[in-house]
Design a protein around this motif. Structure first.
Motif, mmCIF file in Angstrom:
data_model
loop_
_atom_site.group_PDB
_atom_site.id
_atom_site.type_symbol
_atom_site.label_atom_id
_atom_site.label_comp_id
_atom_site.label_asym_id
_atom_site.label_seq_id
_atom_site.Cartn_x
_atom_site.Cartn_y
_atom_site.Cartn_z
ATOM 1 N N LYS B 58 45.187 27.072 50.125
ATOM 2 C CA LYS B 58 45.354 28.387 50.733
ATOM 3 C C LYS B 58 45.903 29.361 49.693
ATOM 4 C CE LYS B 58 47.371 30.656 54.684
ATOM 5 N NZ LYS B 58 48.673 30.795 55.293
ATOM 6 N N GLN B 59 46.910 28.880 48.936
ATOM 7 C CA GLN B 59 47.489 29.749 47.910
ATOM 8 C C GLN B 59 46.447 30.140 46.879
ATOM 9 O OE1 GLN B 59 50.889 27.788 46.316
ATOM 10 N NE2 GLN B 59 52.311 28.977 47.572
ATOM 11 N N GLU B 60 45.634 29.112 46.489
ATOM 12 C CA GLU B 60 44.588 29.403 45.508
ATOM 13 C C GLU B 60 43.630 30.453 46.035
ATOM 14 O OE1 GLU B 60 42.434 26.002 43.867
ATOM 15 O OE2 GLU B 60 44.389 25.114 43.472
ATOM 16 N N VAL B 65 41.469 35.895 46.229
ATOM 17 C CA VAL B 65 41.239 37.145 46.965
ATOM 18 C C VAL B 65 41.924 38.307 46.246
ATOM 19 C CG1 VAL B 65 41.865 38.359 49.078
ATOM 20 C CG2 VAL B 65 40.855 36.101 49.223
ATOM 21 N N ALA B 66 43.168 38.062 45.788
ATOM 22 C CA ALA B 66 43.907 39.122 45.092
ATOM 23 C C ALA B 66 43.161 39.524 43.824
ATOM 24 C CB ALA B 66 45.319 38.638 44.776
ATOM 25 N N ALA B 67 42.680 38.498 43.074
ATOM 26 C CA ALA B 67 41.948 38.777 41.834
ATOM 27 C C ALA B 67 40.690 39.583 42.126
ATOM 28 C CB ALA B 67 41.593 37.473 41.127
ATOM 29 N N LEU B 71 39.717 43.226 40.907
ATOM 30 C CA LEU B 71 38.463 43.474 40.202
ATOM 31 C C LEU B 71 37.736 44.666 40.815
ATOM 32 C CD1 LEU B 71 37.262 41.701 37.897
ATOM 33 C CD2 LEU B 71 35.611 40.910 39.591
ATOM 34 N N VAL B 72 37.650 44.652 42.150
ATOM 35 C CA VAL B 72 36.943 45.733 42.847
ATOM 36 C C VAL B 72 37.628 47.064 42.578
ATOM 37 C CG1 VAL B 72 36.464 46.654 45.141
ATOM 38 C CG2 VAL B 72 35.950 44.278 44.628
ATOM 39 N N ALA B 73 38.975 47.063 42.657
ATOM 40 C CA ALA B 73 39.718 48.311 42.454
ATOM 41 C C ALA B 73 39.490 48.820 41.029
ATOM 42 C CB ALA B 73 41.202 48.074 42.708
ATOM 43 N N ASP B 74 39.548 47.874 40.043
ATOM 44 C CA ASP B 74 39.321 48.263 38.647
ATOM 45 C C ASP B 74 37.940 48.867 38.475
ATOM 46 O OD1 ASP B 74 41.765 47.457 38.029
ATOM 47 O OD2 ASP B 74 41.198 45.688 36.849
#
Lengths: 246, 164
Positions: B58-60, B65-67, B71-74
């Protein structure tokens, strides 16, 4: 209660019959129907607990589930009444519970024999529990063990009255333990036999006692379990008393 | 009651009770209960292990998801920067082109005006010489006088200047 010679007495089922006469030094230790049922009981418990769990399955089959349920039932019973210190006595209490339970249940089969309906057997078991618990308490607390007979919070002038009462109640433990199991098994089986005897006597109306016998059999199955449970939980409570003194 | 009458069986009953109960106790204590206990323990360990691994996964997944979101925001901010840059270049190009065009139009206009002026001056010159000849011819026909070219020229020039 001289009922010998009387045919089909409701108490005839409790008669002990010699199967293999054995006599050692003048003492009669014949292999009887009672001993046979004890052997069958032990064999069935071993079958359930050893053969049922032989696969050591991570996801248990039916028999393994039953074996695990028995294990956890008794384990929870001990944990709830004695706590973690009770783990040491788990094998004995488990053996006691299974032996009485299977003995009672096998006794429900027609033409079988209920060895727990004999005062000699129940009293012997109760005495083992009583002696064991008393020795356990003495070993753990020494002379302090006798403070068990002094109820906490009782004023000193009441002691001459309370202490004898407590001692009598302590000494009557094995008797009540033995009598409870013995009397329940005796009464239940006798009642079943009495009502079953009415069935052929009443002819067509015999359907009524037959239905009653059916209901009574269900009740007796419950009592068979309940008495094994009561015997076990009282043993646990006595062990708890010996370990923690009140 | 056989329980109280068959007293001679008591010893036998207790003997067999001790034998069977003792045997059962040994079997359960040494073989069956440790086995059940180990089965239950193994299962509990397995369950705990699975729950722990599920937590790790789950943490992974949350990390992934955070990465991904980063990426999308960048990418979005990159794209916006590119759009802004392109817009600026476009605006700059348009401005310089317009300037160049204005310059060219201005110079073209000047050239054209010059040509118009030249044409006009030439036309005026031509008219003068033609007018001198016309004036000479008209004078000789109408009044029978030959006018000297210089005089005619002077008169025409005078007349044109008066017209202007």
């Amino acid at each position: 209660m001289a009922i010998e010679g009387e045919k089909h007495s409701p108490l005839e089922q409790f008669e002990i019959k010699e199967l293999i006469p054995i006599n050692i030094g003048g003492t009669d230790i014949s292999f009887t129907n009672s001993a046979l049922m004890m052997v069958v009981t032990v064999a069935l418990i071993c079958l359930l607990m050893l053969v049922g769990t032989r696969r050591r399955a991570m996801i248990p089959g039916r028999w393994q589930v039953v074996a695990e349920m028995c294990y956890q039932f008794v384990a929870n019973l001990i944990r709830d009444t004695v706590g973690n210190e009770g783990r040491k006595y788990f094998p004995f209490i488990f053996t006691l519970f299974m032996f009485i339970l299977f003995g009672n249940m096998l006794g429900m089969l027609p033409y079988s024999f209920t060895f727990t309906s004999h005062i000699a057997v129940t009293f012997a078991m109760a005495m083992v529990v009583f002696t064991g618990v008393t020795l356990l308490g003495l070993a753990k607390h020494g002379i302090h063990f006798f403070s068990l007979f002094v109820p906490p919070g009782v004023p000193i002038w009441m002691w001459p009255l309370m202490i004898p009462i407590e001692i009598i109640s302590y000494l009557s433990r094995p008797i009540s333990l033995a009598m409870r199991l013995f009397a329940n098994m005796l009464a239940g089986h006798t009642l079943l036999k009495v009502f079953a005897g009415f069935v052929p006597l009443l002819g067509a109306a015999g359907i009524l006692p037959l239905a009653f016998v059916g209901a009574l059999t269900a009740l007796e199955l419950l009592i068979a379990f309940l008495q094994a449970y009561v015997f076990t939980i009282l043993t646990c409570l006595y062990i708890n008393d010996a370990l923690h003194l009140h | 009651m056989p329980q109280l009458e068959q007293i001679h069986t008591f010893v036998g009953q207790i003997f067999w009770l001790v034998i069977t109960f003792g045997f059962l106790y040994l079997i359960l204590w040494k073989a069956a209960l440790p086995r059940v206990s180990s089965i239950l323990l193994e299962r509990q360990e397995r369950i705990d292990e699975d729950i722990r691994r599920a937590g790790e996964f789950k943490q992974e997944a949350e990390k992934a998801v955070a990465a991904y979101e980063k990426l999308v925001a960048d990418a979005r901010s990159n794209a916006q920067a590119l759009i802004r840059e392109a817009n600026e270049i476009q605006a700059h190009n348009a401005a310089s082109q317009q300037e160049a065009l204005t310059e060219k139009i201005k110079s073209d206009l000047e050239i054209a005006e010059k040509r118009i002026q030249n044409a006009r001056a030439e036309a005026i010159n031509n008219i003068q010489s033609v007018s001198v000849e016309v004036a000479q011819a008209a004078a000789s026909r109408l009044i029978g006088i030959e006018i000297a070219p210089e005089e005619a020229k002077a008169a025409v020039t005078l007349a044109i200047q008066a017209k202007n």
